[in-house]
Design a protein around this motif. Structure first.
Motif, PDB file in Angstrom:
ATOM      1  N   ARG A   1       0.859   4.021  -2.858  1.00  0.00           N
ATOM      2  CA  ARG A   1       0.508   5.457  -2.680  1.00  0.00           C
ATOM      3  C   ARG A   1       1.798   6.435  -3.459  1.00  0.00           C
ATOM      4  O   ARG A   1       1.556   7.442  -3.971  1.00  0.00           O
ATOM      5  N   GLN A   2       3.059   5.935  -3.293  1.00  0.00           N
ATOM      6  CA  GLN A   2       4.140   6.696  -3.724  1.00  0.00           C
ATOM      7  C   GLN A   2       4.271   6.797  -5.244  1.00  0.00           C
ATOM      8  O   GLN A   2       4.557   7.842  -5.810  1.00  0.00           O
TER       9      GLN A   2
ATOM     10  N   ARG B   1       1.869   9.026  -7.068  1.00  0.00           N
ATOM     11  CA  ARG B   1       2.179  10.413  -7.329  1.00  0.00           C
ATOM     12  C   ARG B   1       2.949  10.524  -8.426  1.00  0.00           C
ATOM     13  O   ARG B   1       3.153  11.647  -9.038  1.00  0.00           O
TER      14      ARG B   1
ATOM     15  N   LEU C   1      -7.464   2.429  -0.901  1.00  0.00           N
ATOM     16  CA  LEU C   1      -6.622   2.911  -1.710  1.00  0.00           C
ATOM     17  C   LEU C   1      -7.181   3.527  -3.230  1.00  0.00           C
ATOM     18  O   LEU C   1      -6.619   4.696  -3.483  1.00  0.00           O
TER      19      LEU C   1
ATOM     20  N   GLU D   1      -8.985   6.807  -1.985  1.00  0.00           N
ATOM     21  CA  GLU D   1      -8.263   7.715  -1.725  1.00  0.00           C
ATOM     22  C   GLU D   1      -7.372   8.560  -2.811  1.00  0.00           C
ATOM     23  O   GLU D   1      -7.073   9.754  -2.705  1.00  0.00           O
ATOM     24  N   SER D   2      -7.087   7.691  -3.864  1.00  0.00           N
ATOM     25  CA  SER D   2      -6.327   8.118  -4.675  1.00  0.00           C
ATOM     26  C   SER D   2      -7.099   8.905  -6.086  1.00  0.00           C
ATOM     27  O   SER D   2      -6.743   9.241  -6.932  1.00  0.00           O
TER      28      SER D   2
ATOM     29  N   SER E   1       0.814  -1.289   0.029  1.00  0.00           N
ATOM     30  CA  SER E   1      -0.033   0.247  -0.134  1.00  0.00           C
ATOM     31  C   SER E   1       0.952   1.274   0.113  1.00  0.00           C
ATOM     32  O   SER E   1       0.477   2.298  -0.582  1.00  0.00           O
TER      33      SER E   1
END
Length: 346
Positions: free
Chosen positions: A21-22, A25, A44, A47-48, A17
């Motif tokens: 996330r990294q 971006r 996820l 959230e994204s 996870s």
């Protein structure tokens, strides 16, 4: 259609996870989570704002390879027993990254280097704390010495850290198992958590006794760095818990406890701090010693950041085809700046 997706297998897990996330971006819209239960990935995805996608895929079972048609790179964050998924990636010319700590499985992937080369695919293994950070520090010490004759790796794990169930289960199983270590040309039997060494981790962390443990780095580094003798030993930040595990193994009482119970007990222990430390000491044939120690917090975050660095490097540039371990393609000096928020040198 152009291959531009990064598929993260087990991307909803503790390490996966963070990786998703990294990378989302850096490559919005290019990250796809794969797993048996994609509902676990929903938070996820939400959230994204849709920058992360998900597909249902069980890599342990046969699957339609067309699911990989848009994939440029795969990052695997789950343990595997067999190589059918790795082979499918190589046959599609997909670059492959694996954070597995199992030496037996890494050996199986190494044997596929010809297949990877044939299909113009590159694989990087040993991505994590051990193997991973340990491999890079070993290479750093080796370069300082010129030619190391013996290398000792000491790892301290903080029980206050949050470790995933799979990682705890792997640690428990490796504590129960014994293994073989090459010392020169001799195959020496080693009992996990029996023979120990007193090691000083500095003023803040103090003295600990670390015990033999079957981390993959000690086997890999003998081949990749041509070091005759390499040993890796493990302890916890709590001397009490380390001694208790040693005593349970020495008296064989640990074998009276089911693996599931041991895994549950370890998952419930949250004493100390969320920290880790690695110390690598090398000696050459003249007795010269070089050493380096690093420490940090949140092992999972450090592993994820390393994986993201490798992922971005391989996504942006073409690396040699075939199967490689991290120290064969990268150096500590390259990666440390990206880990600076999680790891410090002492």
């Amino acid at each position: 259609m152009e291959r531009d997706q990064i598929l993260v297998v087990g991307g909803y897990g503790q390490v996966g996870s963070i990786i998703c996330r990294q990378l989302a971006r850096i490559y919005p819209g290019k990250i796809c989570i794969a797993g048996r239960d994609i509902e676990k990935a929903q938070h996820l995805i939400n959230e994204s704002n849709g920058s992360i996608q998900a597909i249902s895929l069980d890599i342990h079972k046969p699957f339609d390879v067309s699911i990989l048609q848009n994939v440029k790179q795969v990052i695997v964050c789950v343990e595997q027993q067999h190589t059918q998924f790795v082979e499918a990636c190589f046959q599609q010319g997909i670059d492959y990254i694996d954070i597995s700590a199992s030496h037996m499985f890494l050996q199986k992937i190494e044997q596929l280097t010809g297949m990877a080369q044939e299909h113009n695919a590159s694989a990087t293994l040993s991505i994590g704390l051990a193997p991973g950070v340990t491999n890079l520090l070993a290479k750093h010490v080796q370069q300082k010495l010129g030619c190391a004759e013996e290398l000792s790796i000491y790892i301290m794990l903080g029980l206050g850290d949050s470790h995933g169930k799979a990682a705890i289960n792997w640690t428990v199983n490796e504590t129960l198992r014994n293994f073989y270590r090459l010392e020169g040309n001799e195959r020496v039997p080693v009992k996990s958590f029996i023979e120990g060494s007193k090691i000083y981790f500095g003023k803040k962390l103090g003295w600990h006794t670390a015990y033999d443990f079957n981390f993959a780095d000690q086997h890999v580094l003998q081949q990749t760095l041509s070091i005759p003798v390499v040993k890796t030993q493990l302890c916890f930040d709590s001397n009490l818990i380390t001694s208790a595990v040693h005593l349970l193994k020495k008296t064989k009482l640990i074998y009276c406890m089911p693996v599931q119970l041991l895994t549950l007990l370890f998952s419930r222990i949250h004493i100390g701090q969320p920290k880790f430390a690695v110390k690598v000491i090398g000696r050459d044939r003249d007795g010269k010693i070089e050493e380096i120690q690093v420490s940090g917090k949140k092992e999972a975050s450090a592993t994820a950041i390393m994986a993201c660095f490798i992922s971005q490097s391989m996504y942006e540039s073409k690396y040699p085809t075939g199967v490689h371990h991290i120290e064969q393609l990268f150096s500590w000096e390259e990666i440390h700046p990206f880990l600076a928020s999680e790891i410090s040198i002492s």
